[in-house]
Structure formats: structure tokens, C-alpha cells
Scaffold this motif. Structure first.
Motif, PDB file in Angstrom:
ATOM      1  N   SER A   1       0.922  -1.242  -0.152  1.00 40.63           N
ATOM      2  CA  SER A   1       0.094  -0.076  -0.199  1.00 40.63           C
ATOM      3  C   SER A   1       0.712   1.243  -0.068  1.00 40.63           C
ATOM      4  O   SER A   1       2.004   1.287   0.324  1.00 40.63           O
ATOM      5  CB  SER A   1      -0.643   0.043   1.230  1.00 40.63           C
ATOM      6  OG  SER A   1      -2.002  -1.037   1.227  1.00 40.63           O
TER       7      SER A   1
ATOM      8  N   ASP B   1      -3.780   3.330  -1.859  1.00 35.10           N
ATOM      9  CA  ASP B   1      -4.053   2.330  -2.673  1.00 35.10           C
ATOM     10  C   ASP B   1      -3.126   1.130  -2.452  1.00 35.10           C
ATOM     11  O   ASP B   1      -1.986   1.325  -1.645  1.00 35.10           O
ATOM     12  CB  ASP B   1      -3.668   3.003  -4.111  1.00 35.10           C
ATOM     13  CG  ASP B   1      -4.884   3.927  -4.533  1.00 35.10           C
ATOM     14  OD1 ASP B   1      -5.955   3.083  -4.914  1.00 35.10           O
ATOM     15  OD2 ASP B   1      -4.693   5.116  -4.627  1.00 35.10           O
ATOM     16  N   ARG B   2      -3.636   0.233  -3.122  1.00 39.00           N
ATOM     17  CA  ARG B   2      -2.830  -1.286  -3.074  1.00 39.00           C
ATOM     18  C   ARG B   2      -2.356  -1.302  -4.390  1.00 39.00           C
ATOM     19  O   ARG B   2      -3.001  -1.164  -5.344  1.00 39.00           O
ATOM     20  CB  ARG B   2      -3.852  -2.410  -2.631  1.00 39.00           C
ATOM     21  CG  ARG B   2      -2.958  -3.704  -2.269  1.00 39.00           C
ATOM     22  CD  ARG B   2      -2.526  -3.605  -0.913  1.00 39.00           C
ATOM     23  NE  ARG B   2      -1.678  -4.485  -0.755  1.00 39.00           N
ATOM     24  CZ  ARG B   2      -0.726  -4.873   0.145  1.00 39.00           C
ATOM     25  NH1 ARG B   2      -0.410  -3.980   1.019  1.00 39.00           N
ATOM     26  NH2 ARG B   2      -0.096  -5.950   0.506  1.00 39.00           N
TER      27      ARG B   2
ATOM     28  N   ARG C   1      -2.376  -1.611 -10.244  1.00 38.49           N
ATOM     29  CA  ARG C   1      -3.279  -0.934  -9.178  1.00 38.49           C
ATOM     30  C   ARG C   1      -4.279  -2.027  -8.899  1.00 38.49           C
ATOM     31  O   ARG C   1      -4.962  -2.490  -9.701  1.00 38.49           O
ATOM     32  CB  ARG C   1      -3.781   0.345  -9.576  1.00 38.49           C
ATOM     33  CG  ARG C   1      -4.467   0.953  -8.360  1.00 38.49           C
ATOM     34  CD  ARG C   1      -5.185   2.286  -8.969  1.00 38.49           C
ATOM     35  NE  ARG C   1      -5.845   3.081  -7.699  1.00 38.49           N
ATOM     36  CZ  ARG C   1      -6.770   3.840  -8.129  1.00 38.49           C
ATOM     37  NH1 ARG C   1      -6.725   4.486  -9.233  1.00 38.49           N
ATOM     38  NH2 ARG C   1      -7.274   4.733  -7.111  1.00 38.49           N
TER      39      ARG C   1
ATOM     40  N   THR D   1      -6.460  -1.690  -6.148  1.00 40.64           N
ATOM     41  CA  THR D   1      -7.661  -0.925  -5.708  1.00 40.64           C
ATOM     42  C   THR D   1      -8.451  -0.187  -6.617  1.00 40.64           C
ATOM     43  O   THR D   1      -7.596   0.473  -7.512  1.00 40.64           O
ATOM     44  CB  THR D   1      -7.246   0.029  -4.281  1.00 40.64           C
ATOM     45  OG1 THR D   1      -6.239   0.831  -4.928  1.00 40.64           O
ATOM     46  CG2 THR D   1      -6.894  -0.477  -3.154  1.00 40.64           C
TER      47      THR D   1
ATOM     48  N   SER E   1      -9.166   4.734  -4.697  1.00 39.45           N
ATOM     49  CA  SER E   1      -8.274   4.983  -3.345  1.00 39.45           C
ATOM     50  C   SER E   1      -9.354   5.244  -2.209  1.00 39.45           C
ATOM     51  O   SER E   1     -10.522   5.373  -2.310  1.00 39.45           O
ATOM     52  CB  SER E   1      -7.590   6.584  -3.381  1.00 39.45           C
ATOM     53  OG  SER E   1      -6.742   6.597  -4.424  1.00 39.45           O
ATOM     54  N   PHE E   2      -8.761   4.572  -1.166  1.00 39.56           N
ATOM     55  CA  PHE E   2      -9.612   4.597   0.244  1.00 39.56           C
ATOM     56  C   PHE E   2      -8.843   5.790   1.016  1.00 39.56           C
ATOM     57  O   PHE E   2      -7.673   5.792   1.104  1.00 39.56           O
ATOM     58  CB  PHE E   2      -9.537   3.193   0.792  1.00 39.56           C
ATOM     59  CG  PHE E   2      -8.374   2.637   1.209  1.00 39.56           C
ATOM     60  CD1 PHE E   2      -7.939   2.682   2.413  1.00 39.56           C
ATOM     61  CD2 PHE E   2      -7.908   1.573   0.336  1.00 39.56           C
ATOM     62  CE1 PHE E   2      -6.616   1.967   2.777  1.00 39.56           C
ATOM     63  CE2 PHE E   2      -6.513   0.854   0.480  1.00 39.56           C
ATOM     64  CZ  PHE E   2      -6.145   1.035   1.713  1.00 39.56           C
TER      65      PHE E   2
ATOM     66  N   THR F   1      -2.939  -9.605   5.316  1.00 38.85           N
ATOM     67  CA  THR F   1      -2.541  -9.310   3.946  1.00 38.85           C
ATOM     68  C   THR F   1      -2.053 -10.632   3.359  1.00 38.85           C
ATOM     69  O   THR F   1      -1.528 -11.307   3.998  1.00 38.85           O
ATOM     70  CB  THR F   1      -1.563  -8.317   3.664  1.00 38.85           C
ATOM     71  OG1 THR F   1      -0.315  -8.484   4.269  1.00 38.85           O
ATOM     72  CG2 THR F   1      -2.169  -6.999   4.066  1.00 38.85           C
TER      73      THR F   1
ATOM     74  N   TRP G   1      -6.102  -7.984   1.094  1.00 36.95           N
ATOM     75  CA  TRP G   1      -5.661  -6.947   1.837  1.00 36.95           C
ATOM     76  C   TRP G   1      -7.007  -6.292   2.455  1.00 36.95           C
ATOM     77  O   TRP G   1      -7.869  -6.649   2.059  1.00 36.95           O
ATOM     78  CB  TRP G   1      -4.810  -5.808   1.144  1.00 36.95           C
ATOM     79  CG  TRP G   1      -5.901  -5.021   0.033  1.00 36.95           C
ATOM     80  CD1 TRP G   1      -6.452  -3.862   0.377  1.00 36.95           C
ATOM     81  CD2 TRP G   1      -6.111  -5.405  -1.268  1.00 36.95           C
ATOM     82  NE1 TRP G   1      -7.242  -3.550  -0.690  1.00 36.95           N
ATOM     83  CE2 TRP G   1      -7.206  -4.590  -1.709  1.00 36.95           C
ATOM     84  CE3 TRP G   1      -5.732  -6.649  -1.980  1.00 36.95           C
ATOM     85  CZ2 TRP G   1      -7.655  -4.502  -2.936  1.00 36.95           C
ATOM     86  CZ3 TRP G   1      -6.299  -6.873  -3.219  1.00 36.95           C
ATOM     87  CH2 TRP G   1      -7.260  -5.733  -3.711  1.00 36.95           C
TER      88      TRP G   1
ATOM     89  N   ALA H   1      -9.080  -2.901   3.937  1.00 30.77           N
ATOM     90  CA  ALA H   1      -9.213  -1.461   3.539  1.00 30.77           C
ATOM     91  C   ALA H   1     -10.495  -1.131   4.470  1.00 30.77           C
ATOM     92  O   ALA H   1     -11.221  -1.937   4.711  1.00 30.77           O
ATOM     93  CB  ALA H   1      -9.367  -1.338   2.169  1.00 30.77           C
TER      94      ALA H   1
ATOM     95  N   ASP I   1     -13.828   0.149   5.470  1.00 34.45           N
ATOM     96  CA  ASP I   1     -15.167  -0.068   4.732  1.00 34.45           C
ATOM     97  C   ASP I   1     -16.317   0.769   5.496  1.00 34.45           C
ATOM     98  O   ASP I   1     -17.280   1.272   5.171  1.00 34.45           O
ATOM     99  CB  ASP I   1     -15.925  -1.302   4.838  1.00 34.45           C
ATOM    100  CG  ASP I   1     -16.121  -2.230   6.122  1.00 34.45           C
ATOM    101  OD1 ASP I   1     -15.514  -1.881   7.148  1.00 34.45           O
ATOM    102  OD2 ASP I   1     -16.969  -3.062   6.155  1.00 34.45           O
TER     103      ASP I   1
ATOM    104  N   HIS J   1     -10.248  -7.437   1.168  1.00 33.41           N
ATOM    105  CA  HIS J   1     -10.526  -7.509  -0.223  1.00 33.41           C
ATOM    106  C   HIS J   1      -9.886  -8.361  -0.972  1.00 33.41           C
ATOM    107  O   HIS J   1      -8.510  -8.682  -0.300  1.00 33.41           O
ATOM    108  CB  HIS J   1     -10.509  -6.111  -0.966  1.00 33.41           C
ATOM    109  CG  HIS J   1     -11.397  -5.262  -0.316  1.00 33.41           C
ATOM    110  ND1 HIS J   1     -12.485  -4.569  -0.791  1.00 33.41           N
ATOM    111  CD2 HIS J   1     -11.268  -4.488   0.948  1.00 33.41           C
ATOM    112  CE1 HIS J   1     -13.007  -3.853   0.080  1.00 33.41           C
ATOM    113  NE2 HIS J   1     -12.420  -3.701   1.249  1.00 33.41           N
TER     114      HIS J   1
END
Length: 121
Positions: free
Chosen positions: A24, A38-39, A62, A64, A67-68, A91, A104, A106, A108, A116
Motif C-alpha cells: 500500500s 491504494d494497494r 493498481r 484498488t 483510493s480509500f 494481507t 488486503w 481496507a 469499509d 478485499h
């Protein structure tokens, strides 16, 4: 470059010696936005040069779809631990046929996270 950190790194070796690393980072973050995270997955297939040499070719993807905001991740408030936002250590990266499967966490919702997963060929 304060927004170039990579973290929560995973490594796998697949078919034909292809090396894959997922991680990430904050490369899309700026001062006026949430802590955009991002991952990513980078892969190298050894050919004329091994993956550690300057002549190696790494391909980046990429993982993801968007982006989160890392600031929505659970916080560690305990004085006995490093404080900050924490998605856990859930992960993973494994070879899957001719590609790799990555998993990974993230955020929510504020204070919680979901796992995810995606396969990259």
C-alpha cells in the motif's frame, strides 16, 4: 517526499521465477484531501537480467479500484503500541496459476475494515 511511503508489503514467487510484491502507499494523497491510499502489485519475470539488477523490468498494477481513506481505519490508542491507523496484518499474496492472488484490508466504515481480494494475470 512525505507521501511516498510503502507499507504492509507481501512477496510471492510464481511460475517461471516471476517475483511479485504487493504493498500500500499514499502516492495519490495531497494536503487537501483525505489520506488517500491504494494497494499495488509489481511483478518481475527474470529474463536477461535478474529482478535485483538495474536492467530488470518491473510491471505495476493498481489493485484498488478507487483510493480509500486510511483515516477511516481503526486507530490504535494503546500507549503500549505504536499509535495510529491500523488495518491489521491480514494481507496475503500467493502464486495462482500464471498470475497472483492478493488480499488486503481496507476501511469499509469509520473504525472498521473489510478484506478485499483480486487475482492478477
Amino acid at each position: 517526499m512525505p507521501n511516498q511511503q510503502a507499507f504492509t508489503v507481501t512477496l510471492a514467487v510464481g511460475r517461471g521465477g516471476t517475483v511479485a510484491v504487493s504493498y500500500s502507499d499514499f502516492r495519490r494523497n495531497d494536503a487537501g484531501a483525505p489520506l488517500l491510499t491504494d494497494r499495488w502489485l509489481v511483478r518481475c519475470r527474470p529474463q536477461a537480467a535478474d529482478c535485483a539488477s538495474k536492467g530488470a523490468t518491473w510491471r505495476e498494477a493498481r489493485l484498488t479500484p478507487a483510493s480509500f481513506d486510511m483515516r477511516r481505519a481503526p486507530r490504535i490508542p494503546d500507549e503500549s503500541s505504536p499509535r495510529g491507523y491500523f488495518l491489521g496484518e491480514q494481507t496475503g499474496l500467493v502464486a495462482a496459476g500464471s498470475g497472483f492472488a492478493a488480499a488486503w484490508a481496507a476501511p469499509d466504515a469509520p473504525g472498521s475494515a473489510a478484506v478485499h481480494a483480486v487475482t492478477v494475470r
